[in-house]
Structure formats: C-alpha cells, structure tokens
Design an enzyme around this catalytic site. Structure first.
Site, PDB file in Angstrom:
ATOM      1  N   LYS A 149       8.680 -11.649  40.441  1.00 59.06           N
ATOM      2  CA  LYS A 149       9.807 -11.218  41.279  1.00 59.06           C
ATOM      3  C   LYS A 149       9.564  -9.811  41.805  1.00 59.06           C
ATOM      4  O   LYS A 149       9.882  -9.507  42.962  1.00 59.06           O
ATOM      5  CB  LYS A 149      11.108 -11.285  40.488  1.00 59.06           C
ATOM      6  CG  LYS A 149      11.551 -12.717  40.346  1.00 59.06           C
ATOM      7  CD  LYS A 149      12.784 -12.909  39.528  1.00 59.06           C
ATOM      8  CE  LYS A 149      13.034 -14.419  39.434  1.00 59.06           C
ATOM      9  NZ  LYS A 149      13.904 -14.803  38.369  1.00 59.06           N
TER      10      LYS A 149
ATOM     11  N   SER B  98      24.860   7.803  23.904  1.00 62.32           N
ATOM     12  CA  SER B  98      23.917   8.491  24.793  1.00 62.32           C
ATOM     13  C   SER B  98      23.984  10.011  24.614  1.00 62.32           C
ATOM     14  O   SER B  98      23.023  10.723  24.873  1.00 62.32           O
ATOM     15  CB  SER B  98      24.212   8.110  26.245  1.00 62.32           C
ATOM     16  OG  SER B  98      25.578   8.319  26.528  1.00 62.32           O
TER      17      SER B  98
ATOM     18  N   ASP C 253      31.295   8.297  21.720  1.00 66.90           N
ATOM     19  CA  ASP C 253      31.161   7.445  20.536  1.00 66.90           C
ATOM     20  C   ASP C 253      31.112   8.323  19.289  1.00 66.90           C
ATOM     21  O   ASP C 253      30.057   8.842  18.942  1.00 66.90           O
ATOM     22  CB  ASP C 253      29.857   6.634  20.600  1.00 66.90           C
ATOM     23  CG  ASP C 253      29.759   5.778  21.856  1.00 66.90           C
ATOM     24  OD1 ASP C 253      30.577   4.864  21.988  1.00 66.90           O
ATOM     25  OD2 ASP C 253      28.881   6.040  22.705  1.00 66.90           O
TER      26      ASP C 253
END
Ligand code: 8DG
Ligand code: CA
Ligand code: CA
Length: 330
Positions: free
Chosen positions: A72, A180, A192
């Site tokens: 692809k 992150s 988080d």
C-alpha cells in the site's frame, strides 16, 4: 498520539497519516482492532525512521511493516493516494462516524447507532442530547477544549497542585503523572495520574476510600470540575487549572504500593510499546499486566507475582533492553 509527541521531525509524515487513516477506518468502521493495530505499529515504526522512505521495498524492511502494508505504501508513493483511501473519503457514513467519535465518550458502536437515528453532525447532536449518556453530554459540552492538546508546562503545574493538596491531607500520598507526559511529550492528549498511599497494599483489604478523599479535596478547590466516573481505584473526569484555561480530561488511579512499578510501566505506555513488551514477556514464560509480573507454568497457569522494586527490574527479569520512558514509543 505519537506524531505529536515525537521529538525529531518526521520526514515520512504523509505516509504515517495515510496509514493512520486506513487504520482508523478499520477500527471505526470494520471494528477490526487487529488491522488497526497493524497500521498503528507500522506508522509508529515509520515515524521513527530518520530518512525519507522512497519505495515499497524500503518500507518492507522496517520493523512492524508487513507485506500488505508495504504494498500500500508503494502505491501511495507512486500515485500520492490509494484506491482504498479514496473510497473511505467518499463514504458519507464513515465521515459522520469520524466526526461523531471526536466527542469524548462516543465510540464507533454508539456513533453507528446515532447515524442510524439520523444524526449527521456535532450540531445535530446538540439538538438531540436525549440520545446521549451523561458521560457523552460532558464530552459534548467540552468538545472544543478536549480537542486541544495540553502543554507540558500546564500538566506540570497541575501535578504540583494535586501533589500538594493530597500530601497536605495525608503525607502518605504520592503522585506520579504517566502517559505521554512521562514519555516526555511537549503536549499531551489528557492527564494520566497514578496515586499511591504508603499504607495501601493489595494484600491488606481496606474500606478507606483513599482515592475519593483526594478527589473531594480537588473538587473543593475547583480543580476538578466534573466527574465522569469514580470507583474505588479509578476516577475519570475533567479539570481546569485556572479560569480561562481550557477544561482538560484527567484520569486518576489508585494503585496498591506493591503494584506500583507494574502500574507505572503500564500507564506510561505507549500502548504499542506495552503490547510489544507483553508479547516478549509471554515468550519468556511470564505474564505482564498493569498489576503484576507473574511466571507462567508449563500448563499455562500464572504463578505468584514477582516482588518488584524498580521499573528497570521488570526489564531485567524479562531480559528486555531497558528503555527510558522517552524511548517507549514502540
Ligand atoms: P495522549 O494521552 O497524549 O494521547 O497519549 P497517551 O498518554 O500515550 O495515551 P492514553 O490513551 O492517555 O493512555 C495512557 C496509557 O495507558 C498509554 O500510554 C498506555 C496505557 N494503555 C494501554 N492500553 C490502553 C488502552 O487500551 N486504553 C487506554 N486509555 N490506555 C491504554 O497500554
Ligand atoms: Ca494520556
Ligand atoms: Ca488517558
């Protein structure tokens, strides 16, 4: 997620975006999480490649890029597009689902239901709140804010504030922000946080609501503005650091002290990194999750959790090369 947090310029960004678009389609439209993961893995690997990829063959040689995906990429490089991509972009249903799933709390399955009920846009949703859960109504209320990335500096201040408030209440609390942010990203999608308490371990049942106590304090000072869900060990909600700043998505989890290192390893991610590390653990005869690292016997039964005293120890036991959080993109 990872393109925003990468620290060097990605010279293959167009290829990554192409793959992520095909991947998101597999996830949202076909509910094919395996294909989605394969595209994400390939894109993460390509994002890290320092030079421009110029052929199918070159793509095929990269870790995480299989035959089909490299084919692809070959077509994309030759033509600037791909028939599958053109199909996806033409599909009305796909475009609607893509738009509706931008609302926090609306997943592909719910978006599909909304589509069948005639909803075609975010504006339509605003007139049909009766079709939404309270969770999704909050997602809609803060729609614009939740799409904004959170600067690292703001999370740092929020971290300091939560740490101060919880410690003031009880000095046995500790907080670490993972995701992150811990991987060093300059901007993050959400916050988080992992909370521990020195007296809370997995082998000592308690009816003290350690997490709720902190959440209540944060509500009192208007840092937390909305609650999406709150259980004994998991809070999901919304916070605002200062008036006029955007509202931010925040998750806080309470983890037992003895599960701290497996917890921070898991919640630091990235999710692709976690998948790879867990697969490696299985090959080495261990099962690794957010709670523990356990040896697996020959007949497949997990044994007692290994006592862990550092994050690096988990890597060492598995004979997996140690990666600093900033190196854990895949
Ligand atoms: P971002 O918020 O800046 O977009 O990136 P992130 O911090 O890496 O992603 P996240 O969605 O907030 O997830 C936080 C960590 O949780 C992630 O880095 C690794 C771990 N995690 C998994 N699997 C999953 C999952 O399926 N959902 C979520 N929410 N987190 C997961 O390993
Ligand atoms: Ca995050
Ligand atoms: Ca999160």
């Amino acid at each position: 997620m990872s393109s925003e947090s990468s620290k060097t310029e990605n010279v293959n960004k167009d290829i990554c975006n192409f793959l992520l678009e095909l991947g998101n389609y597999e996830r949202d439209y076909n509910r094919d999480i395996h294909r989605y993961n394969a595209y994400r893995k390939a894109a993460a690997s390509i994002a890290k490649h320092p030079t421009r990829i110029s052929s199918e063959k070159e793509a095929r040689q990269l870790y995480g890029v299989g035959v089909k995906i490299s084919q692809k990429i070959g077509i994309f490089l030759r033509t600037g597009t791909h028939p599958q991509l053109e199909e996806i972009r033409k599909s009305d249903k796909n475009n609607v689902i893509k738009e509706l799933t931008r609302v926090f709390g609306i997943g592909p399955a719910k978006a599909d239901i909304l589509y069948k009920k005639g909803i075609r846009s975010i504006d339509d949703l605003k007139d049909h709140k009766d079709l939404l859960t309270s969770h999704q109504i909050i997602g809609l209320k803060y729609f614009d804010d939740f799409e904004k990335r959170i600067p690292r500096s703001e999370i740092k201040q929020i971290e300091a504030k939560i740490r101060k408030i919880s410690k003031k209440r009880d000095n046995n609390y500790n907080l670490i922000i993972c995701g992150s942010y811990r991987r060093g990203a300059e901007t993050c999608g959400d916050i988080d946080g992992l909370l521990t308490h020195n007296k809370f371990t997995s082998n000592k049942p308690t009816d003290k609501n350690y997490l709720n106590i902190v959440i209540q304090e944060l509500v009192k000072i208007n840092l937390i503005t909305d609650t999406l869900s709150l259980g004994f060990s998991k809070f999901m909600g919304v916070c605002q650091f200062r008036k006029n700043l955007p509202y931010r998505r925040i998750d806080l989890r309470l983890i037992p002290k003895d599960q701290y290192y497996c917890g921070i390893l898991y919640f630091t991610g990235s999710d692709i990194f976690n998948q790879n590390m867990r697969a490696h653990a299985l090959e080495k005869g261990y099962t690794l999750n957010e709670y523990s690292l356990r040896p697996v016997s020959k007949n497949g039964v997990p044994g007692k959790p290994v006592r862990i005293s550092s994050e690096k120890q988990i890597f060492d036991i598995l004979n997996y090369p140690y990666k600093k959080p900033s190196e854990r993109d895949n």
